[in-house]
Design a protein around this motif. Sequence first.
Motif, PDB file in Angstrom:
ATOM      1  N   GLY A 361     -15.137   3.280  -2.260  1.00 62.01           N
ATOM      2  CA  GLY A 361     -15.356   3.047  -0.838  1.00 62.01           C
ATOM      3  C   GLY A 361     -14.136   2.450  -0.160  1.00 62.01           C
ATOM      4  N   LEU A 362     -13.507   1.459  -0.819  1.00 63.74           N
ATOM      5  CA  LEU A 362     -12.334   0.833  -0.219  1.00 63.74           C
ATOM      6  C   LEU A 362     -11.159   1.804  -0.141  1.00 63.74           C
ATOM      7  CD1 LEU A 362     -12.435  -2.729  -1.862  1.00 63.74           C
ATOM      8  CD2 LEU A 362     -12.979  -2.128   0.504  1.00 63.74           C
ATOM      9  N   MET A 363     -10.932   2.576  -1.198  1.00 64.09           N
ATOM     10  CA  MET A 363      -9.837   3.547  -1.168  1.00 64.09           C
ATOM     11  C   MET A 363     -10.059   4.592  -0.075  1.00 64.09           C
ATOM     12  SD  MET A 363      -7.456   2.788  -3.326  1.00 64.09           S
ATOM     13  CE  MET A 363      -6.576   4.339  -3.148  1.00 64.09           C
ATOM     14  N   PHE A 364     -11.300   5.030   0.080  1.00 61.96           N
ATOM     15  CA  PHE A 364     -11.610   6.030   1.103  1.00 61.96           C
ATOM     16  C   PHE A 364     -11.400   5.450   2.494  1.00 61.96           C
ATOM     17  CE2 PHE A 364     -14.905   8.764   3.332  1.00 61.96           C
ATOM     18  CZ  PHE A 364     -14.081   9.877   3.389  1.00 61.96           C
ATOM     19  N   LEU A 365     -11.858   4.211   2.725  1.00 64.81           N
ATOM     20  CA  LEU A 365     -11.695   3.588   4.043  1.00 64.81           C
ATOM     21  C   LEU A 365     -10.227   3.309   4.354  1.00 64.81           C
ATOM     22  CD1 LEU A 365     -14.661   1.037   4.205  1.00 64.81           C
ATOM     23  CD2 LEU A 365     -14.370   3.137   5.532  1.00 64.81           C
ATOM     24  N   ILE A 366      -9.470   2.861   3.355  1.00 66.73           N
ATOM     25  CA  ILE A 366      -8.036   2.624   3.580  1.00 66.73           C
ATOM     26  C   ILE A 366      -7.336   3.915   3.972  1.00 66.73           C
ATOM     27  CG2 ILE A 366      -5.887   2.004   2.394  1.00 66.73           C
ATOM     28  CD1 ILE A 366      -7.560  -0.036   0.793  1.00 66.73           C
ATOM     29  N   TYR A 367      -7.712   5.019   3.329  1.00 65.52           N
ATOM     30  CA  TYR A 367      -7.119   6.319   3.656  1.00 65.52           C
ATOM     31  C   TYR A 367      -7.529   6.769   5.052  1.00 65.52           C
ATOM     32  CZ  TYR A 367      -6.386  11.363   3.622  1.00 65.52           C
ATOM     33  OH  TYR A 367      -6.010  12.651   3.951  1.00 65.52           O
ATOM     34  N   LEU A 368      -8.825   6.630   5.388  1.00 67.27           N
ATOM     35  CA  LEU A 368      -9.300   7.063   6.701  1.00 67.27           C
ATOM     36  C   LEU A 368      -8.673   6.255   7.822  1.00 67.27           C
ATOM     37  CD1 LEU A 368     -13.140   7.628   6.075  1.00 67.27           C
ATOM     38  CD2 LEU A 368     -11.360   9.372   6.356  1.00 67.27           C
ATOM     39  N   ASN A 369      -8.399   4.987   7.576  1.00 61.64           N
ATOM     40  CA  ASN A 369      -7.850   4.136   8.643  1.00 61.64           C
ATOM     41  C   ASN A 369      -6.334   4.127   8.669  1.00 61.64           C
ATOM     42  OD1 ASN A 369     -10.146   2.403  10.052  1.00 61.64           O
ATOM     43  ND2 ASN A 369     -10.721   2.586   7.893  1.00 61.64           N
ATOM     44  N   LEU A 371      -4.068   2.878   6.632  1.00 66.44           N
ATOM     45  CA  LEU A 371      -3.482   1.572   6.344  1.00 66.44           C
ATOM     46  C   LEU A 371      -2.412   1.698   5.263  1.00 66.44           C
ATOM     47  CD1 LEU A 371      -6.758  -0.570   6.265  1.00 66.44           C
ATOM     48  CD2 LEU A 371      -5.213  -0.161   8.202  1.00 66.44           C
ATOM     49  N   VAL A 372      -1.361   0.899   5.419  1.00 63.98           N
ATOM     50  CA  VAL A 372      -0.292   0.847   4.412  1.00 63.98           C
ATOM     51  C   VAL A 372      -0.034  -0.621   4.072  1.00 63.98           C
ATOM     52  CG1 VAL A 372       0.794   2.975   5.203  1.00 63.98           C
ATOM     53  CG2 VAL A 372       1.512   0.786   6.180  1.00 63.98           C
ATOM     54  N   PRO A 373       0.475  -0.874   2.888  1.00 60.33           N
ATOM     55  CA  PRO A 373       0.740  -2.268   2.503  1.00 60.33           C
ATOM     56  C   PRO A 373       1.757  -2.933   3.408  1.00 60.33           C
ATOM     57  CG  PRO A 373       0.760  -0.827   0.586  1.00 60.33           C
ATOM     58  CD  PRO A 373       0.723   0.066   1.787  1.00 60.33           C
ATOM     59  N   ARG A 374       1.505  -4.198   3.716  1.00 58.80           N
ATOM     60  CA  ARG A 374       2.429  -5.007   4.504  1.00 58.80           C
ATOM     61  C   ARG A 374       2.802  -6.243   3.709  1.00 58.80           C
ATOM     62  NH1 ARG A 374      -0.816  -5.470  10.235  1.00 58.80           N
ATOM     63  NH2 ARG A 374      -0.943  -3.236  10.756  1.00 58.80           N
ATOM     64  N   ALA A 375       3.956  -6.782   4.057  1.00 60.70           N
ATOM     65  CA  ALA A 375       4.432  -7.963   3.332  1.00 60.70           C
ATOM     66  C   ALA A 375       3.664  -9.217   3.714  1.00 60.70           C
ATOM     67  CB  ALA A 375       5.927  -8.170   3.593  1.00 60.70           C
ATOM     68  N   ASN A 376       3.164  -9.260   4.953  1.00 60.45           N
ATOM     69  CA  ASN A 376       2.544 -10.480   5.447  1.00 60.45           C
ATOM     70  C   ASN A 376       1.025 -10.408   5.542  1.00 60.45           C
ATOM     71  OD1 ASN A 376       2.494  -8.600   7.462  1.00 60.45           O
ATOM     72  ND2 ASN A 376       3.142 -10.013   9.104  1.00 60.45           N
ATOM     73  N   GLN A 382      -6.314  -6.292   6.327  1.00 65.01           N
ATOM     74  CA  GLN A 382      -6.160  -5.293   7.398  1.00 65.01           C
ATOM     75  C   GLN A 382      -7.462  -4.526   7.617  1.00 65.01           C
ATOM     76  OE1 GLN A 382      -2.533  -2.791   7.229  1.00 65.01           O
ATOM     77  NE2 GLN A 382      -1.846  -4.131   5.545  1.00 65.01           N
ATOM     78  N   LEU A 383      -8.104  -4.131   6.533  1.00 62.83           N
ATOM     79  CA  LEU A 383      -9.347  -3.384   6.653  1.00 62.83           C
ATOM     80  C   LEU A 383     -10.439  -4.231   7.273  1.00 62.83           C
ATOM     81  CD1 LEU A 383     -10.792  -0.721   6.069  1.00 62.83           C
ATOM     82  CD2 LEU A 383     -11.363  -1.624   3.796  1.00 62.83           C
ATOM     83  N   ALA A 384     -10.490  -5.528   6.912  1.00 70.40           N
ATOM     84  CA  ALA A 384     -11.492  -6.414   7.503  1.00 70.40           C
ATOM     85  C   ALA A 384     -11.223  -6.597   8.998  1.00 70.40           C
ATOM     86  CB  ALA A 384     -11.472  -7.767   6.789  1.00 70.40           C
TER      87      ALA A 384
END
Length: 725
Positions: A361-369, A371-376, A382-384
């Motif tokens: 679920g988290l991988m699917f939501l990260i892909y749909l939104n 999102l990419v990793p950030r340093a800060n 980010q997803l929350a």
Amino acid sequence: MGKERDGTGPERPTTSLSPSAEFPPLSAQDVEALRRLGEHWRAGEPVRALPVDPELRPSGPGAAHARGPNEEFRPDQPGELTTTPAAEQPDSLLGRLAVRVRRVLLGPPLSSTSMLRERMRKLIALPILSSDLLSSVAYGPEALLTILVLAGSAALGLSLPIAGALVVLMVAVGASYRQTVRAYPHGAGSYLVASDSIGPRAGLTAAAGLILDYVLTVSVSVAAGIAAITSALPALSPLAVPLSLLVIAALLTGNLRGIRVAGNIFAAPTYLFLIAIGGMTLVGLAQAGARGFAVVPAPPVPASEAVSVLLIARAFASGATSMTGIEAVSNAVPALRPTEWRNARTVLTWMVSILVLLFSGLMFLIYLNGLVPRANETLLSQLAHRTFPHGPWYAIVQAATALVLLLAANTAYNDLPRLLYFMARDAYVPRRFLHLGDRLALSNGLVALSVAAAVILTAFGGRTQSLIPLFAVGVFLAFTLSQVGMVNHWRRHRESGWRRRAGINAFGAALSSIVLVTAAITKFTSGAWVVVVAVPVLVLLCLRVRRHYDRVRQAVSLRPAPAPTQLPSEGGRERNMAQEFLPQRVRHLLVVPVARFDQTTLRALAYVVSLGQPSLAVHVSPEDQEADRLRDEWTAWGDHIRLETVVSPHREILEPLAQYIAQLRERSPDITLTVVIPEVVAEHPWQRILHSRIEHRLRKALRRLPGVVITSMPIHLSEVHSPAR
């Protein structure tokens, strides 16, 4: 009850932890040797009446109606007493204060009969054993995408196929451990499976990987949780290390209180995390469904590497950190309520199912939104933010994540002490790891884990990100060996359906080995070299410990007794054995070191004479005049015991005395030489520094000599009345 052998000793039960595991029953051969030795003991002499009742029964008026011997001991049956809490209280005030503090922190002691009640039910076992596994979804997806994004935003589309492969790996490893739990219902997981089906060295290799993984789990999880707190409250950043050590102390204290109490303490945060992440996943999917599951374009990220098989393999190995802790149930089967293996399989199925759902679920939501990793900011944060732009829900998700990361270390607190217990039972680690504390917890294992994690955390200043690459290597080393061992297990036993089961384990072993090799190669320079070096070092240390215990076992084991006709005449081994084991063949010499004539000396002399054995007094003097004076006093006393004086012109006392006793032993090696040292026992601990305490120094000097017994004849100052003034 199942039994097993390790090839070095007697059979032993394997179903549960046992307070008496350090003293297994004698083998049939040892019992036979004991019977033969007993036949040679002096027989026919009347049994002497004891001067005191060993059952401590009350005497005097009303004794027939008394309940028991006293408040410290309770009679259970003839020849057997049971201690009460009063018998376990120290005599000193400081000792009683320490016990009182311990009781406040840990609770009252539990009897051995409470072990079954202290085991976990499934609803408690799930959060306790899965906190490490389920909390890994907080950083596993980010570890995967951090590698993929090196190839630019376009490579992020590969995240779903890689996630799908990881789900297959999760299911395969989970199915394999379900079979492990059923085949080995007494726990120990990878260590026992590899030892039994591949060999002891393979088992030790798996155990070494798990030991490193558990120690790193505690240090990294605690540091990550504290980092989440200090990110929200930057003023606490300078206190990161002290706060981390405080959390480790709290985890140690909670687990020392016992399995059941620890479960009640640590279960709620894990369930809160599941509710928070599960709720965020459902709300996120509903929001994505409302827009037709349209993919939000990811922000442009320049590529620093090209897409390659090696990059994909690195991303797969990094994402596999989401599986750390999946072996926890197989190690802790005895900690569950009966039927242990059935409940363990149920808990394991729940764990893997929840892991697959949350990770997917988290991988699917990260892909749909997009999102990419950030340093800060973490991907989970980010997803929350994206899912809950308003209200308190974002704070709840972050708080639950920080809390479960802190408590993810609790899985290691449940599993490592049990692993060390089984290794200690096989004599690969110190026997002290067999001991159950007064709250039925494996206290020494808990303390060792806490100390090791605290040292690592302090050494890295609370910043343990560089240790994360080590996770996959250690844990997948254990996974691979465990599943290869299960393949050998099915091939050897060939039970019904063994080909299908062996195929499942072989598939899991193949996937695990791919992750192992990939992680070891791609992360070697990032820290994986530590595991590559540490695992063989740990294995060699364990083998060294085993060799020592084997030597001890051979040295103290019961040997065959000689035939009765050999005792008087035969020399060599039979003669030595007779002198060692048979009381009628033991020759004594009692030696009393004498410094001056006083009550302590006279009491020691009276004691040795009362034993009716040859006795000798020895005086070491710094000059001839003192030696002459003591001989005159000895003559005045009556010269009841032979006195030998030794003049030490360089004023050394202890070393000449030890050398003289060693020479006596060397001149007559068939005697048992007992040194009885007069000793003054002070009333208070601080007064001990005012006395030489020669008995401790002499015992240390003579410890290497065989056949020498060191004892003391004390005179207590509390018993001596001061003269009236």
